[in-house]
Design an enzyme around this catalytic site. Sequence first.
Site, mmCIF file in Angstrom:
data_model
loop_
_atom_site.group_PDB
_atom_site.id
_atom_site.type_symbol
_atom_site.label_atom_id
_atom_site.label_comp_id
_atom_site.label_asym_id
_atom_site.label_seq_id
_atom_site.Cartn_x
_atom_site.Cartn_y
_atom_site.Cartn_z
ATOM 1 N N ASP A 70 -18.962 4.234 -8.224
ATOM 2 C CA ASP A 70 -18.567 3.863 -6.866
ATOM 3 C C ASP A 70 -19.798 3.322 -6.144
ATOM 4 O O ASP A 70 -20.915 3.813 -6.362
ATOM 5 C CB ASP A 70 -18.052 5.114 -6.139
ATOM 6 C CG ASP A 70 -17.129 4.789 -4.981
ATOM 7 O OD1 ASP A 70 -15.965 5.236 -4.983
ATOM 8 O OD2 ASP A 70 -17.572 4.073 -4.053
ATOM 9 N N ASN A 111 -17.128 1.922 1.036
ATOM 10 C CA ASN A 111 -16.033 2.325 1.910
ATOM 11 C C ASN A 111 -15.601 3.749 1.559
ATOM 12 O O ASN A 111 -14.434 4.105 1.688
ATOM 13 C CB ASN A 111 -14.868 1.331 1.727
ATOM 14 C CG ASN A 111 -13.813 1.486 2.777
ATOM 15 O OD1 ASN A 111 -14.088 1.889 3.903
ATOM 16 N ND2 ASN A 111 -12.570 1.204 2.413
ATOM 17 N N SER A 124 -0.582 -3.033 -6.916
ATOM 18 C CA SER A 124 0.118 -2.698 -5.675
ATOM 19 C C SER A 124 1.477 -3.373 -5.639
ATOM 20 O O SER A 124 1.645 -4.489 -6.153
ATOM 21 C CB SER A 124 -0.713 -3.202 -4.494
ATOM 22 O OG SER A 124 0.057 -3.202 -3.320
ATOM 23 N N ALA A 125 2.428 -2.708 -4.989
ATOM 24 C CA ALA A 125 3.757 -3.304 -4.812
ATOM 25 C C ALA A 125 3.673 -4.562 -3.963
ATOM 26 O O ALA A 125 4.635 -5.323 -3.892
ATOM 27 C CB ALA A 125 4.691 -2.284 -4.161
ATOM 28 N N TYR A 172 -5.349 -10.352 -0.263
ATOM 29 C CA TYR A 172 -5.501 -9.051 -0.914
ATOM 30 C C TYR A 172 -4.475 -8.916 -2.052
ATOM 31 O O TYR A 172 -4.814 -8.590 -3.193
ATOM 32 C CB TYR A 172 -5.326 -7.916 0.109
ATOM 33 C CG TYR A 172 -4.956 -6.607 -0.529
ATOM 34 C CD1 TYR A 172 -5.894 -5.885 -1.249
ATOM 35 C CD2 TYR A 172 -3.649 -6.105 -0.447
ATOM 36 C CE1 TYR A 172 -5.556 -4.701 -1.869
ATOM 37 C CE2 TYR A 172 -3.299 -4.928 -1.062
ATOM 38 C CZ TYR A 172 -4.248 -4.221 -1.772
ATOM 39 O OH TYR A 172 -3.896 -3.055 -2.395
ATOM 40 N N LYS A 227 -4.728 -8.734 -6.451
ATOM 41 C CA LYS A 227 -4.051 -7.796 -7.357
ATOM 42 C C LYS A 227 -3.244 -8.573 -8.394
ATOM 43 O O LYS A 227 -3.252 -8.251 -9.585
ATOM 44 C CB LYS A 227 -3.141 -6.841 -6.576
ATOM 45 C CG LYS A 227 -3.877 -5.906 -5.635
ATOM 46 C CD LYS A 227 -4.735 -4.909 -6.391
ATOM 47 C CE LYS A 227 -5.427 -3.914 -5.487
ATOM 48 N NZ LYS A 227 -6.393 -3.068 -6.194
ATOM 49 N N LEU A 231 0.402 2.964 8.570
ATOM 50 C CA LEU A 231 1.201 3.814 9.452
ATOM 51 C C LEU A 231 0.727 5.274 9.501
ATOM 52 O O LEU A 231 0.502 5.814 10.590
ATOM 53 C CB LEU A 231 2.674 3.756 9.000
ATOM 54 C CG LEU A 231 3.631 4.575 9.851
ATOM 55 C CD1 LEU A 231 3.720 4.022 11.268
ATOM 56 C CD2 LEU A 231 5.024 4.613 9.210
ATOM 57 N N ARG A 266 4.949 -7.169 13.212
ATOM 58 C CA ARG A 266 3.627 -7.559 12.735
ATOM 59 C C ARG A 266 3.824 -8.741 11.775
ATOM 60 O O ARG A 266 4.636 -8.645 10.847
ATOM 61 C CB ARG A 266 2.996 -6.365 12.009
ATOM 62 C CG ARG A 266 1.607 -6.613 11.470
ATOM 63 C CD ARG A 266 0.956 -5.317 10.991
ATOM 64 N NE ARG A 266 1.633 -4.709 9.843
ATOM 65 C CZ ARG A 266 1.214 -3.606 9.235
ATOM 66 N NH1 ARG A 266 0.121 -2.982 9.654
ATOM 67 N NH2 ARG A 266 1.875 -3.105 8.209
ATOM 68 N N ASP A 320 5.013 -8.763 7.814
ATOM 69 C CA ASP A 320 5.753 -7.566 7.402
ATOM 70 C C ASP A 320 7.157 -7.934 6.914
ATOM 71 O O ASP A 320 7.753 -8.879 7.405
ATOM 72 C CB ASP A 320 5.897 -6.588 8.581
ATOM 73 C CG ASP A 320 4.749 -5.598 8.647
ATOM 74 O OD1 ASP A 320 3.861 -5.658 7.782
ATOM 75 O OD2 ASP A 320 4.751 -4.764 9.583
HETATM 76 N N1 UDP Z 1 3.772 0.207 11.069
HETATM 77 C C1 UDP Z 1 3.960 0.393 12.437
HETATM 78 N N2 UDP Z 1 2.856 0.662 13.212
HETATM 79 C C2 UDP Z 1 1.593 0.763 12.704
HETATM 80 C C3 UDP Z 1 1.412 0.578 11.303
HETATM 81 C C4 UDP Z 1 2.526 0.301 10.522
HETATM 82 O O1 UDP Z 1 5.085 0.307 12.931
HETATM 83 O O2 UDP Z 1 0.645 1.002 13.472
HETATM 84 C C5 UDP Z 1 4.944 -0.054 10.211
HETATM 85 C C6 UDP Z 1 4.910 -1.373 9.454
HETATM 86 O O3 UDP Z 1 5.484 -2.411 10.229
HETATM 87 C C7 UDP Z 1 5.743 -1.038 8.195
HETATM 88 C C8 UDP Z 1 5.434 0.446 7.970
HETATM 89 O O4 UDP Z 1 4.972 0.947 9.221
HETATM 90 O O5 UDP Z 1 7.126 -1.167 8.459
HETATM 91 C C9 UDP Z 1 4.365 0.704 6.912
HETATM 92 O O6 UDP Z 1 3.203 -0.043 7.234
HETATM 93 P P1 UDP Z 1 1.849 0.111 6.419
HETATM 94 O O7 UDP Z 1 0.847 -0.827 7.015
HETATM 95 O O8 UDP Z 1 1.481 1.547 6.347
HETATM 96 O O9 UDP Z 1 2.234 -0.332 4.939
HETATM 97 P P2 UDP Z 1 2.742 -1.753 4.360
HETATM 98 O O10 UDP Z 1 3.176 -2.603 5.500
HETATM 99 O O11 UDP Z 1 1.558 -2.289 3.662
HETATM 100 O O12 UDP Z 1 3.862 -1.426 3.461
#
Ligand code: UDP
Length: 351
Positions: free
Chosen positions: A37, A41, A135-136, A159, A163, A210, A304, A307
């Site tokens: 490592d 981070n 990652s998915a 990003y 992957k 989240l 966002r 998303d």
């Molecule tokens: N999300 C949210 N507020 C936040 C961060 C994330 O509402 O401050 C929502 C986001 O729109 C998604 C879910 O939570 O529907 C998961 O987001 P995260 O960034 O954790 O994972 P990813 O989007 O990469 O799957």
Amino acid sequence: MAEQATDRIIVTGGAGYIGAHVAVELLASGRSILIVDNFANSSPIAIDRIREIAGDDVDVRVLALDLADDANREKLIEAAIDFGANGAVHLAGLKAVGESVAAPLRYYETNIRTTFNLVRALEAAGARTLVFSSSATVYGDANQSPVNEAGRLSPTNPYGRTKFFIEEMLRDVASADAHWRICNLRYFNPVGAHPSGRIGEDPKGPPNNLFPYIAQVAVGRREKLSIFGDDYPTPDGTGVRDYIHVVDLARGHVAALQYLLTREEKGALDVNLGAGRGHSVLEAVAAFRRASNRDIPTQIVARRPGDIAEIYADAGRAADLFGWKTEKSLHDMCTDHWRWQRENPSGYVED
Ligand code: UDP
């Protein structure tokens, strides 16, 4: 019967959030590990905590090295040979989506070079078994959920593309040299922390994801959670994701490695690691409120950019091949995440 030699596994990024949990589970399964490592981070304190959880009778070595630097490849080869490595779990890399949009070259350089140097070193050390932290996000928004591994790959940010390109590279490597056994693990949404409360996610700056955001609101470090959109075509209008407890995820790596090390057939395979079910943002917030017994103020804001409405895994392949499935619930994820946050409000700090 002769006693089986202990597997000796390199864990790149082993001081990071997922890496530390993988390290603990590998040690618990009786393996020896060499953590590589650069601590860019992550914190060296995570290593002390891994040792603390794993107990005295384990073999944990640490090599502080930046694998994105080609000059370090020889050092890794030497260390891998000296350690007697027979495989690696590769988690080192940059992982912030927004940052990758702003600095794509940094992402391509770091993530791809790091993998390149690791694969070369494993080749030189004769340790051609590799579990890769994919990652998915490689699926992008091109598939109906549940998504299986044959889904279309169309990542939507740099990003995710790092992957995707690394997966492609590893598939090429495995088809060119039949000694390789490789597994690309496509993680859904890892959350939670070790039940001991000693290791967990320690984001620098405002969290993008989240769960760490919710946790910081619950502990009083941030005022309220912004919910990104409540007008998605989902049951309650908020985004749906497949959250997976990081300990389940870490055990999925051990199961993948065990499979690779014992199967006859060579080559590369891709496997989802998810719970196989989705939860909405509102469900996650409600579960965290119950687990923490804290008020978590929220406000609905605009979606966002980038998303998607909903994604969750078809987790069947991991069950079929590895005999692995998730065991922990959303409540467990919240309880453990909360314990980590409450007991380490500023992340990793010396005890
Ligand atoms: N999300 C949210 N507020 C936040 C961060 C994330 O509402 O401050 C929502 C986001 O729109 C998604 C879910 O939570 O529907 C998961 O987001 P995260 O960034 O954790 O994972 P990813 O989007 O990469 O799957």
